[in-house]
Write a protein that holds these residues in place. Structure first.
Motif, PDB file in Angstrom:
ATOM      1  N   ARG A  25       0.838  -1.203   0.000  1.00 56.78           N
ATOM      2  CA  ARG A  25       0.000   0.000   0.000  1.00 56.78           C
ATOM      3  C   ARG A  25       0.871   1.250   0.000  1.00 56.78           C
ATOM      4  O   ARG A  25       0.580   2.231  -0.704  1.00 56.78           O
ATOM      5  CB  ARG A  25      -0.931   0.029   1.207  1.00 56.78           C
ATOM      6  CG  ARG A  25      -1.901   1.226   1.153  1.00 56.78           C
ATOM      7  CD  ARG A  25      -2.775   1.343   2.375  1.00 56.78           C
ATOM      8  NE  ARG A  25      -2.053   1.853   3.528  1.00 56.78           N
ATOM      9  CZ  ARG A  25      -2.578   2.689   4.430  1.00 56.78           C
ATOM     10  NH1 ARG A  25      -3.828   3.112   4.306  1.00 56.78           N
ATOM     11  NH2 ARG A  25      -1.868   3.100   5.460  1.00 56.78           N
ATOM     12  N   ASP A  28       2.457   1.599  -3.497  1.00 55.18           N
ATOM     13  CA  ASP A  28       1.418   1.944  -4.474  1.00 55.18           C
ATOM     14  C   ASP A  28       1.002   3.406  -4.340  1.00 55.18           C
ATOM     15  O   ASP A  28       0.738   4.083  -5.343  1.00 55.18           O
ATOM     16  CB  ASP A  28       0.194   1.041  -4.290  1.00 55.18           C
ATOM     17  CG  ASP A  28       0.447  -0.387  -4.768  1.00 55.18           C
ATOM     18  OD1 ASP A  28       1.427  -0.607  -5.508  1.00 55.18           O
ATOM     19  OD2 ASP A  28      -0.338  -1.283  -4.385  1.00 55.18           O
ATOM     20  N   SER A  29       0.934   3.899  -3.099  1.00 50.66           N
ATOM     21  CA  SER A  29       0.532   5.298  -2.904  1.00 50.66           C
ATOM     22  C   SER A  29       1.577   6.261  -3.452  1.00 50.66           C
ATOM     23  O   SER A  29       1.239   7.352  -3.925  1.00 50.66           O
ATOM     24  CB  SER A  29       0.271   5.581  -1.419  1.00 50.66           C
ATOM     25  OG  SER A  29       1.470   5.750  -0.675  1.00 50.66           O
ATOM     26  N   ALA A  32       1.442   6.117  -7.337  1.00 52.91           N
ATOM     27  CA  ALA A  32       0.210   6.710  -7.862  1.00 52.91           C
ATOM     28  C   ALA A  32       0.226   8.237  -7.816  1.00 52.91           C
ATOM     29  O   ALA A  32      -0.771   8.884  -8.154  1.00 52.91           O
ATOM     30  CB  ALA A  32      -0.997   6.190  -7.076  1.00 52.91           C
ATOM     31  N   THR A  34       0.450  12.095  -8.600  1.00 50.15           N
ATOM     32  CA  THR A  34       0.201  12.884  -9.806  1.00 50.15           C
ATOM     33  C   THR A  34       1.465  13.602 -10.272  1.00 50.15           C
ATOM     34  O   THR A  34       1.568  13.990 -11.434  1.00 50.15           O
ATOM     35  CB  THR A  34      -0.910  13.920  -9.555  1.00 50.15           C
ATOM     36  OG1 THR A  34      -0.574  14.695  -8.395  1.00 50.15           O
ATOM     37  CG2 THR A  34      -2.248  13.233  -9.329  1.00 50.15           C
ATOM     38  N   GLN A 101      -1.611  10.731   0.160  1.00 50.13           N
ATOM     39  CA  GLN A 101      -2.643  11.029  -0.819  1.00 50.13           C
ATOM     40  C   GLN A 101      -2.013  11.252  -2.203  1.00 50.13           C
ATOM     41  O   GLN A 101      -0.846  11.654  -2.300  1.00 50.13           O
ATOM     42  CB  GLN A 101      -3.435  12.264  -0.390  1.00 50.13           C
ATOM     43  CG  GLN A 101      -4.238  12.094   0.885  1.00 50.13           C
ATOM     44  CD  GLN A 101      -5.422  11.141   0.729  1.00 50.13           C
ATOM     45  OE1 GLN A 101      -5.702  10.630  -0.356  1.00 50.13           O
ATOM     46  NE2 GLN A 101      -6.130  10.901   1.830  1.00 50.13           N
ATOM     47  N   PRO A 102      -2.754  10.992  -3.283  1.00 46.51           N
ATOM     48  CA  PRO A 102      -2.174  11.023  -4.637  1.00 46.51           C
ATOM     49  C   PRO A 102      -1.525  12.336  -5.048  1.00 46.51           C
ATOM     50  O   PRO A 102      -0.614  12.332  -5.881  1.00 46.51           O
ATOM     51  CB  PRO A 102      -3.385  10.720  -5.538  1.00 46.51           C
ATOM     52  CG  PRO A 102      -4.325   9.967  -4.663  1.00 46.51           C
ATOM     53  CD  PRO A 102      -4.153  10.541  -3.293  1.00 46.51           C
ATOM     54  N   LYS A 132      -7.406   2.959   0.888  1.00 47.74           N
ATOM     55  CA  LYS A 132      -6.646   3.476  -0.249  1.00 47.74           C
ATOM     56  C   LYS A 132      -6.721   4.995  -0.268  1.00 47.74           C
ATOM     57  O   LYS A 132      -7.805   5.565  -0.198  1.00 47.74           O
ATOM     58  CB  LYS A 132      -7.211   2.914  -1.549  1.00 47.74           C
ATOM     59  CG  LYS A 132      -6.468   3.396  -2.784  1.00 47.74           C
ATOM     60  CD  LYS A 132      -7.079   2.819  -4.046  1.00 47.74           C
ATOM     61  CE  LYS A 132      -6.356   3.340  -5.285  1.00 47.74           C
ATOM     62  NZ  LYS A 132      -6.936   2.794  -6.536  1.00 47.74           N
ATOM     63  N   PRO A 133      -5.597   5.690  -0.346  1.00 48.61           N
ATOM     64  CA  PRO A 133      -5.608   7.162  -0.435  1.00 48.61           C
ATOM     65  C   PRO A 133      -6.311   7.601  -1.716  1.00 48.61           C
ATOM     66  O   PRO A 133      -5.917   7.179  -2.806  1.00 48.61           O
ATOM     67  CB  PRO A 133      -4.125   7.528  -0.464  1.00 48.61           C
ATOM     68  CG  PRO A 133      -3.413   6.320   0.040  1.00 48.61           C
ATOM     69  CD  PRO A 133      -4.238   5.154  -0.361  1.00 48.61           C
ATOM     70  N   ASP A 134      -7.332   8.458  -1.594  1.00 49.52           N
ATOM     71  CA  ASP A 134      -8.083   8.824  -2.790  1.00 49.52           C
ATOM     72  C   ASP A 134      -8.642  10.247  -2.749  1.00 49.52           C
ATOM     73  O   ASP A 134      -9.506  10.604  -3.545  1.00 49.52           O
ATOM     74  CB  ASP A 134      -9.238   7.840  -3.017  1.00 49.52           C
ATOM     75  CG  ASP A 134     -10.197   7.776  -1.829  1.00 49.52           C
ATOM     76  OD1 ASP A 134      -9.995   8.538  -0.859  1.00 49.52           O
ATOM     77  OD2 ASP A 134     -11.136   6.963  -1.869  1.00 49.52           O
ATOM     78  N   ARG A 135      -8.151  11.082  -1.831  1.00 50.71           N
ATOM     79  CA  ARG A 135      -8.652  12.447  -1.746  1.00 50.71           C
ATOM     80  C   ARG A 135      -8.125  13.279  -2.909  1.00 50.71           C
ATOM     81  O   ARG A 135      -6.979  13.115  -3.347  1.00 50.71           O
ATOM     82  CB  ARG A 135      -8.223  13.097  -0.431  1.00 50.71           C
ATOM     83  CG  ARG A 135      -8.900  12.515   0.806  1.00 50.71           C
ATOM     84  CD  ARG A 135     -10.382  12.867   0.848  1.00 50.71           C
ATOM     85  NE  ARG A 135     -10.623  14.285   0.800  1.00 50.71           N
ATOM     86  CZ  ARG A 135     -10.644  15.088   1.865  1.00 50.71           C
ATOM     87  NH1 ARG A 135     -10.421  14.588   3.074  1.00 50.71           N
ATOM     88  NH2 ARG A 135     -10.900  16.380   1.734  1.00 50.71           N
ATOM     89  N   VAL A 136      -8.960  14.205  -3.388  1.00 50.50           N
ATOM     90  CA  VAL A 136      -8.575  15.091  -4.482  1.00 50.50           C
ATOM     91  C   VAL A 136      -8.708  16.535  -4.004  1.00 50.50           C
ATOM     92  O   VAL A 136      -9.714  16.906  -3.387  1.00 50.50           O
ATOM     93  CB  VAL A 136      -9.462  14.871  -5.721  1.00 50.50           C
ATOM     94  CG1 VAL A 136      -9.083  15.860  -6.826  1.00 50.50           C
ATOM     95  CG2 VAL A 136      -9.333  13.437  -6.216  1.00 50.50           C
TER      96      VAL A 136
END
Length: 251
Positions: A25, A28-29, A32, A34, A101-102, A132-136
């Motif tokens: 994890r 992967d973070s 992932a 940006t 976070q991404p 899973k980190p997914d905040r935008v």
């Protein structure tokens, strides 16, 4: 497979030991993100579980990842190894049981460049190690605080600097003569105080970009022992020596 540049912008240092249930994890973070102009330096600190196999697989699949295997010497030595190998203009430390976070690197690098800052700090939220980190976030709308001298910053709600290293992006130049004390617990504290003693221009981000995992083997969950108490003494003495030199040089 990502292509490694000769000179990555950010060097990400990960000390790895007995975290096989969280390691994927974490990696992967990072992969992932940006913002992806980075290298990942993983120091396998003699981990007795399957971390070496996990790291080997990730290294084969992404050549931004470099794995260093060494005998167990603790996170301080592992991170120091990473610092010596780091090629980026910036350095970031992440613990292998945690995640980010991404947009973490995108936000931190953007604000560092925009404000010509040597240090960028963000906040954390507790995690069970599974989510899973997914905040935008809208990068342009982040209400960051700019500080010329973090030594005098008062900890305010959601705008803390803290003494941990995993919520900070540093310029490599800022860390050129700072290393972790080997063989102690709470090694983050004297390292962070040595950084703050340099009075770097600092950006504080009020949002929780770091997912901190609490589990039973974490040092923060252990009961006090004679060794831990002695390590506190080493930490406090190191902080005292750092600031004694700083104050003398400024007097």
């Amino acid at each position: 497979m990502a292509v490694t540049k000769l000179q990555p912008v950010i060097s990400i240092i990960i000390p790895v030991y007995k975290v096989e249930r969280f390691l994927e994890r974490c990696l992967d973070s990072v992969l992932a993100q940006t913002y992806n102009d980075f290298e990942i330096i993983c120091i396998n600190d003699g981990s007795p579980d399957n971390c070496d196999m996990i790291l080997s697989e990730y290294e084969k699949n992404d050549n931004r990842i470099k794995v260093i295997n060494q005998i167990n010497q603790g996170p301080s030595v592992a991170r120091n190894t990473g610092l010596r190998l780091a090629r980026g203009d910036y350095v970031y430390f992440i613990d292998p049981d945690d995640a980010i976070q991404p947009q973490t690197l995108e936000i931190a690098h953007f604000l560092a460049k925009k404000n010509q800052a040597d240090l960028v700090v963000w906040q954390r939220v507790y995690s069970n190690g599974l989510g899973k980190p997914d905040r935008v976030y809208n990068v342009e709308k982040i209400d960051a605080m700019i500080i010329d001298d973090p030594f005098y910053h008062k900890n305010k709600r959601h705008k803390k600097i803290g003494s941990v290293v995993w919520n900070k992006l540093y310029t490599k130049e800022l860390l050129k003569d700072i290393f972790f004390i080997p063989g102690i617990h709470y090694e983050d504290i004297p390292f962070s105080f040595a950084v703050i003693a340099k009075r770097p221009k600092t950006v504080i981000i009020p949002i929780p970009l770091y997912l901190y995992t609490k589990f039973e083997e974490s040092i923060t969950q252990q009961k006090p022992t004679v060794r831990i108490i002695n390590d506190y003494h080493v930490v406090i003495n190191a902080i005292y020596e750092t600031y004694k030199k700083t104050w003398v040089s400024r007097s």
